[in-house]
Design a protein around this motif. Sequence first.
Motif, PDB file in Angstrom:
ATOM      1  N   TRP A   1       0.828  -1.199   0.000  1.00  0.00           N
ATOM      2  CA  TRP A   1       0.000   0.000   0.000  1.00  0.00           C
ATOM      3  C   TRP A   1       0.869   1.257   0.000  1.00  0.00           C
ATOM      4  N   PRO A   2       0.338   2.380  -0.494  1.00  0.00           N
ATOM      5  CA  PRO A   2       1.098   3.632  -0.465  1.00  0.00           C
ATOM      6  C   PRO A   2       1.201   4.176   0.956  1.00  0.00           C
ATOM      7  N   VAL A   3       2.283   4.907   1.221  1.00  0.00           N
ATOM      8  CA  VAL A   3       2.475   5.581   2.503  1.00  0.00           C
ATOM      9  C   VAL A   3       2.329   7.075   2.268  1.00  0.00           C
ATOM     10  N   ARG A   4       1.382   7.685   2.935  1.00  0.00           N
ATOM     11  CA  ARG A   4       1.133   9.118   2.760  1.00  0.00           C
ATOM     12  C   ARG A   4       2.265   9.935   3.377  1.00  0.00           C
ATOM     13  N   ASP A   5       2.411  11.150   2.900  1.00  0.00           N
ATOM     14  CA  ASP A   5       3.451  12.043   3.393  1.00  0.00           C
ATOM     15  C   ASP A   5       3.328  12.221   4.903  1.00  0.00           C
ATOM     16  N   GLY A   6       4.397  11.947   5.626  1.00  0.00           N
ATOM     17  CA  GLY A   6       4.418  12.104   7.075  1.00  0.00           C
ATOM     18  C   GLY A   6       3.803  10.959   7.837  1.00  0.00           C
ATOM     19  N   GLU A   7       3.273   9.972   7.152  1.00  0.00           N
ATOM     20  CA  GLU A   7       2.581   8.866   7.794  1.00  0.00           C
ATOM     21  C   GLU A   7       3.574   7.793   8.249  1.00  0.00           C
ATOM     22  N   SER A   8       3.283   7.162   9.370  1.00  0.00           N
ATOM     23  CA  SER A   8       4.118   6.046   9.821  1.00  0.00           C
ATOM     24  C   SER A   8       3.735   4.786   9.055  1.00  0.00           C
ATOM     25  N   LEU A   9       4.626   3.799   9.075  1.00  0.00           N
ATOM     26  CA  LEU A   9       4.315   2.531   8.425  1.00  0.00           C
ATOM     27  C   LEU A   9       3.090   1.879   9.064  1.00  0.00           C
ATOM     28  N   LEU A  10       2.971   1.988  10.383  1.00  0.00           N
ATOM     29  CA  LEU A  10       1.817   1.394  11.057  1.00  0.00           C
ATOM     30  C   LEU A  10       0.515   2.005  10.565  1.00  0.00           C
ATOM     31  N   ASP A  11       0.456   3.335  10.479  1.00  0.00           N
ATOM     32  CA  ASP A  11      -0.775   3.982  10.035  1.00  0.00           C
ATOM     33  C   ASP A  11      -1.125   3.598   8.600  1.00  0.00           C
ATOM     34  N   ALA A  12      -0.105   3.450   7.756  1.00  0.00           N
ATOM     35  CA  ALA A  12      -0.352   3.034   6.379  1.00  0.00           C
ATOM     36  C   ALA A  12      -0.936   1.622   6.337  1.00  0.00           C
ATOM     37  N   VAL A  13      -0.402   0.746   7.179  1.00  0.00           N
ATOM     38  CA  VAL A  13      -0.913  -0.622   7.222  1.00  0.00           C
ATOM     39  C   VAL A  13      -2.322  -0.649   7.808  1.00  0.00           C
ATOM     40  N   LEU A  14      -2.563   0.131   8.864  1.00  0.00           N
ATOM     41  CA  LEU A  14      -3.870   0.134   9.524  1.00  0.00           C
ATOM     42  C   LEU A  14      -4.991   0.599   8.596  1.00  0.00           C
ATOM     43  N   ARG A  15      -4.677   1.472   7.643  1.00  0.00           N
ATOM     44  CA  ARG A  15      -5.717   1.910   6.708  1.00  0.00           C
ATOM     45  C   ARG A  15      -6.236   0.749   5.866  1.00  0.00           C
ATOM     46  N   ASN A  16      -5.451  -0.325   5.798  1.00  0.00           N
ATOM     47  CA  ASN A  16      -5.811  -1.464   4.963  1.00  0.00           C
ATOM     48  C   ASN A  16      -5.951  -2.773   5.741  1.00  0.00           C
ATOM     49  N   ARG A  17      -5.303  -2.841   6.901  1.00  0.00           N
ATOM     50  CA  ARG A  17      -5.397  -4.017   7.769  1.00  0.00           C
ATOM     51  C   ARG A  17      -5.673  -3.548   9.188  1.00  0.00           C
ATOM     52  N   ALA A  18      -6.949  -3.533   9.556  1.00  0.00           N
ATOM     53  CA  ALA A  18      -7.331  -3.039  10.883  1.00  0.00           C
ATOM     54  C   ALA A  18      -6.823  -3.930  12.002  1.00  0.00           C
ATOM     55  N   ASP A  19      -6.377  -5.144  11.663  1.00  0.00           N
ATOM     56  CA  ASP A  19      -5.898  -6.077  12.681  1.00  0.00           C
ATOM     57  C   ASP A  19      -4.406  -5.958  12.955  1.00  0.00           C
ATOM     58  N   ALA A  20      -3.750  -4.950  12.380  1.00  0.00           N
ATOM     59  CA  ALA A  20      -2.326  -4.751  12.660  1.00  0.00           C
ATOM     60  C   ALA A  20      -2.131  -4.495  14.155  1.00  0.00           C
ATOM     61  N   PRO A  21      -1.113  -5.105  14.765  1.00  0.00           N
ATOM     62  CA  PRO A  21      -0.939  -4.980  16.219  1.00  0.00           C
ATOM     63  C   PRO A  21      -0.347  -3.633  16.631  1.00  0.00           C
ATOM     64  N   TYR A  22      -0.962  -3.010  17.614  1.00  0.00           N
ATOM     65  CA  TYR A  22      -0.406  -1.787  18.190  1.00  0.00           C
ATOM     66  C   TYR A  22      -1.100  -1.523  19.508  1.00  0.00           C
ATOM     67  N   ALA A  23      -0.513  -0.644  20.306  1.00  0.00           N
ATOM     68  CA  ALA A  23      -1.139  -0.234  21.559  1.00  0.00           C
ATOM     69  C   ALA A  23      -0.903   1.248  21.806  1.00  0.00           C
ATOM     70  N   CYS A  24       0.335   1.617  22.219  1.00  0.00           N
ATOM     71  CA  CYS A  24       0.561   2.992  22.673  1.00  0.00           C
ATOM     72  C   CYS A  24       0.808   3.981  21.543  1.00  0.00           C
ATOM     73  N   LYS A  25       1.338   3.537  20.429  1.00  0.00           N
ATOM     74  CA  LYS A  25       1.740   4.403  19.311  1.00  0.00           C
ATOM     75  C   LYS A  25       2.763   5.454  19.733  1.00  0.00           C
ATOM     76  N   GLY A  26       3.438   5.220  20.838  1.00  0.00           N
ATOM     77  CA  GLY A  26       4.415   6.182  21.324  1.00  0.00           C
ATOM     78  C   GLY A  26       5.830   5.640  21.389  1.00  0.00           C
ATOM     79  N   GLY A  27       6.052   4.448  20.840  1.00  0.00           N
ATOM     80  CA  GLY A  27       7.386   3.877  20.849  1.00  0.00           C
ATOM     81  C   GLY A  27       7.797   3.290  22.177  1.00  0.00           C
TER      82      GLY A  27
END
Length: 378
Positions: free
Chosen positions: A302-328
Amino acid sequence: MTAARHGAFHPLTVTEVERLTDDSVALTLRVPPELREEYRHAPGQHLTLRRGSATGTEVRRTYSICSPAPASDGPGPEWLRVGVRLVEGGEFSTFAHKEIAAGDVLEVMVPAGRFVLDPAAAPDAAHYAAVVGGSGITPVLSIAATLLAARPDARFCLVRSDRTAASTMFLEEVADLKDRYPERFQLVTVLSREEQEAGLPSGRLDEERLTALLPALLPVAEVAGWFLCGPYGLVQGAGRALRALEVPRTRTHEEVFHVEDAATAPSATAAATASATASAARAGSGPSSRVTARLDGRSGTWPVRDGESLLDAVLRNRADAPYACKGGVCGTCRAFLVTGEVRMDRNFALEEEETDAGFVLACQSHPVTDEVEIDFDR
């Protein structure tokens, strides 16, 4: 047995809400028989809890499991227990303290995390130690209790720092370990804002103090593994103290619970930092990068929008991508960088060995090259 999916959530019922201190509670969750294998956990792992918010967004928070891990040759856990400390302005911690009651149902992700100790892999007569601050006691409580029960020849030294006695979480549980294993469990408590009638003087456990204290408590060179957990400053100070005492880096394990100063965040790798200029130069030119991600055996690009993280790019297409805090900090979104280069903004979760091996935090990673491939399944 089918492996649990990375980002899988299941509804678990709260059976008890126990107030530990004025600003912390313990939640006990019942695991139904059909889910017990999915919630089998190693001592030190955590759970991600989620709920909807008034703004329509989803709120996720990660809390370490404090209950002992089940035996590897037995059934999965019937219940799980986590500690929740109230954070000023924290949406989920406020909800936990003011609204959650026995009988409520929470959405809970399957266990994750690599801040763990495997009792079966411990050497004979192994000696382990931990330096924790505040709620950093939570995963270490599970680690110590599981190890001491599974390995009658093992020893564990716990050095814990808290503000006051009244703010100390899991006092009874730690005291129970001391009573149950008086010859094998060593407890040292330091209060930063309150004098004790006996024991060490009050004050913060900084690098200088730990460098002098630890050799006086135990044979530092003989400790098989060190577990450092709590606020960023404490974890970093303890790590520096151990390096000054010539403890091999491979024997230390770190988990940060609270970051006081984001400006001191460690960068991902030298290569990624050096590539930041190239990434910045491309900003504003639109989505010119693509990410290929593998998750639970399925891949997509999938494309990665300007300034977007890889996680956010994946989440736009795979809502089941694992994450919690998004703060590293929590490490839930850890992925292996297969090809390409990325820049990580913050990294409080991955250890040096992991970044050297090619792992990144998807929530903090931005593409530097046109094509990036990551693997959540590694």
